[in-house]
Design an enzyme around this catalytic site. Structure first.
Site, PDB file in Angstrom:
ATOM      1  N   ASP A  18       0.042  19.989  22.299  1.00  7.24           N
ATOM      2  CA  ASP A  18      -1.013  19.048  21.886  1.00  7.24           C
ATOM      3  C   ASP A  18      -2.179  19.156  22.859  1.00  7.24           C
ATOM      4  O   ASP A  18      -2.033  18.903  24.055  1.00  7.24           O
ATOM      5  CB  ASP A  18      -0.412  17.627  21.913  1.00  7.24           C
ATOM      6  CG  ASP A  18      -1.407  16.565  21.498  1.00  7.24           C
ATOM      7  OD1 ASP A  18      -0.963  15.454  21.168  1.00  7.24           O
ATOM      8  OD2 ASP A  18      -2.625  16.840  21.493  1.00  7.24           O
ATOM      9  N   ILE A  19      -3.324  19.521  22.375  1.00  9.16           N
ATOM     10  CA  ILE A  19      -4.486  19.749  23.257  1.00  9.16           C
ATOM     11  C   ILE A  19      -4.902  18.465  23.977  1.00  9.16           C
ATOM     12  O   ILE A  19      -5.442  18.516  25.091  1.00  9.16           O
ATOM     13  CB  ILE A  19      -5.665  20.358  22.470  1.00  9.16           C
ATOM     14  CG1 ILE A  19      -6.663  21.031  23.429  1.00  9.16           C
ATOM     15  CG2 ILE A  19      -6.347  19.330  21.564  1.00  9.16           C
ATOM     16  CD1 ILE A  19      -7.686  21.908  22.729  1.00  9.16           C
ATOM     17  N   GLY A  40      -6.582  15.738  11.877  1.00  4.26           N
ATOM     18  CA  GLY A  40      -6.249  16.876  12.741  1.00  4.26           C
ATOM     19  C   GLY A  40      -6.582  16.675  14.211  1.00  4.26           C
ATOM     20  O   GLY A  40      -6.444  15.575  14.759  1.00  4.26           O
ATOM     21  N   VAL A  41      -7.057  17.732  14.816  1.00  2.00           N
ATOM     22  CA  VAL A  41      -7.347  17.660  16.261  1.00  2.00           C
ATOM     23  C   VAL A  41      -8.518  16.712  16.516  1.00  2.00           C
ATOM     24  O   VAL A  41      -8.560  16.003  17.525  1.00  2.00           O
ATOM     25  CB  VAL A  41      -7.595  19.078  16.828  1.00  2.00           C
ATOM     26  CG1 VAL A  41      -8.877  19.699  16.356  1.00  2.00           C
ATOM     27  CG2 VAL A  41      -7.549  19.079  18.337  1.00  2.00           C
ATOM     28  N   ASP A  42      -9.450  16.615  15.587  1.00  2.00           N
ATOM     29  CA  ASP A  42     -10.586  15.690  15.705  1.00  2.00           C
ATOM     30  C   ASP A  42     -10.076  14.255  15.824  1.00  2.00           C
ATOM     31  O   ASP A  42     -10.463  13.493  16.711  1.00  2.00           O
ATOM     32  CB  ASP A  42     -11.466  15.844  14.449  1.00  2.00           C
ATOM     33  CG  ASP A  42     -12.863  15.291  14.627  1.00  2.00           C
ATOM     34  OD1 ASP A  42     -13.611  15.264  13.635  1.00  2.00           O
ATOM     35  OD2 ASP A  42     -13.213  14.870  15.749  1.00  2.00           O
ATOM     36  N   THR A 126      -8.416  26.457  11.014  1.00  2.63           N
ATOM     37  CA  THR A 126      -7.175  26.935  10.368  1.00  2.63           C
ATOM     38  C   THR A 126      -6.285  25.787   9.901  1.00  2.63           C
ATOM     39  O   THR A 126      -5.157  26.014   9.454  1.00  2.63           O
ATOM     40  CB  THR A 126      -6.374  27.835  11.338  1.00  2.63           C
ATOM     41  OG1 THR A 126      -5.951  27.056  12.464  1.00  2.63           O
ATOM     42  CG2 THR A 126      -7.201  29.016  11.798  1.00  2.63           C
ATOM     43  N   GLY A 127      -6.763  24.570   9.976  1.00  5.94           N
ATOM     44  CA  GLY A 127      -5.998  23.425   9.469  1.00  5.94           C
ATOM     45  C   GLY A 127      -6.621  22.947   8.171  1.00  5.94           C
ATOM     46  O   GLY A 127      -6.609  23.640   7.147  1.00  5.94           O
ATOM     47  N   TYR A 129      -9.538  22.925   7.204  1.00  2.00           N
ATOM     48  CA  TYR A 129     -10.579  23.807   6.640  1.00  2.00           C
ATOM     49  C   TYR A 129     -10.023  25.079   6.017  1.00  2.00           C
ATOM     50  O   TYR A 129     -10.787  25.877   5.465  1.00  2.00           O
ATOM     51  CB  TYR A 129     -11.634  24.119   7.700  1.00  2.00           C
ATOM     52  CG  TYR A 129     -12.681  23.010   7.866  1.00  2.00           C
ATOM     53  CD1 TYR A 129     -12.605  21.838   7.120  1.00  2.00           C
ATOM     54  CD2 TYR A 129     -13.739  23.142   8.750  1.00  2.00           C
ATOM     55  CE1 TYR A 129     -13.535  20.833   7.266  1.00  2.00           C
ATOM     56  CE2 TYR A 129     -14.697  22.142   8.905  1.00  2.00           C
ATOM     57  CZ  TYR A 129     -14.586  20.982   8.149  1.00  2.00           C
ATOM     58  OH  TYR A 129     -15.526  19.986   8.295  1.00  2.00           O
TER      59      TYR A 129
END
Ligand code: APR
Length: 187
Positions: A18-19, A40-42, A126-127, A129
């Protein structure tokens, strides 16, 4: 080495996890053009980082696809967050590869200009999008390599932080393709 290369004075490595818990100087976010957060990561970056990130995003306003902007990292284990907007995959005939390449370039240049020497990057586009991860990893790794050719020693370390094993394997293949063998620094 599982996923580490040294190239022109920069360490390039891979990490699965996890970033938002990855300690670094610049944490790259896979944002959207509105800069108002998302999933997602956002979503994770805004949730962990707290409201100060969104406040700065609102002041900035927008970010075009392929571009990048920089804000505070709030409560994240980083000095800054670099928000970049990758392309939505539309089949590959709408300039997606060029826009994805640009997202990595703009993010890396922004980090170097701000002297943020360790950059952590997720697998952009790559998620949600939908960019095919094998192709996206090759585009991203080529962008990273070309950045290091243009700006040797500008960054100390670039870590791709990958959320699942399929993504990790795609980036590992791209790393080994772009950097065929673990080599000492060219410089
Ligand atoms: N840490 C690291 N990687 C993560 C994390 C996390 N916490 N959460 C998701 N990922 C991975 C996904 O599994 C994928 O491999 O990041 C990669 C990018 O996926 P997304 O976050 O969906 O980003 P993207 O495909 O670029 O889509 C951007 O999604 O969240 C919205 O607001 C965002 O509209 C924008 C769109």
């Amino acid at each position: 080495m599982l996923g580490l290369r040294h190239y022109r004075g920069t360490a390039i490595d891979l990490f699965q996890g996890d970033i938002t818990s990855f300690v670094c100087d610049a944490m790259v976010n896979a944002a959207n053009s509105s800069l108002r957060g998302g999933g997602g990561v956002d979503g994770a970056i805004h949730q962990v980082g707290g409201p100060s990130i969104l406040e700065e995003c609102v002041r900035i306003g927008r970010c075009e696809t392929g571009d990048a902007v920089i804000t505070t990292a709030g409560r994240l284990p980083a000095k800054k967050v670099i928000h970049t907007v990758g392309p939505i995959w539309r089949g590959g005939t709408e300039g997606e590869a060029e826009l994805l390449y640009s997202s990595y370039q703009k993010s890396l240049h922004l980090a170097a200009e701000s002297k943020l020497l360790h950059v952590a990057i997720p697998s952009i586009s790559t998620g949600i999008y939908g960019y095919p991860v094998t192709d996206a990893a090759m585009v991203g790794m080529k962008s990273i390599k070309n950045f290091c050719d243009d700006k040797p020693q500008a960054l100390r370390r670039i870590t791709m932080v990958l959320f699942d094993s399929e993504t990790y394997k795609a980036w590992q293949k791209a790393l080994f393709t772009c950097f065929p063998e673990a080599e000492g620094d060219a410089t």
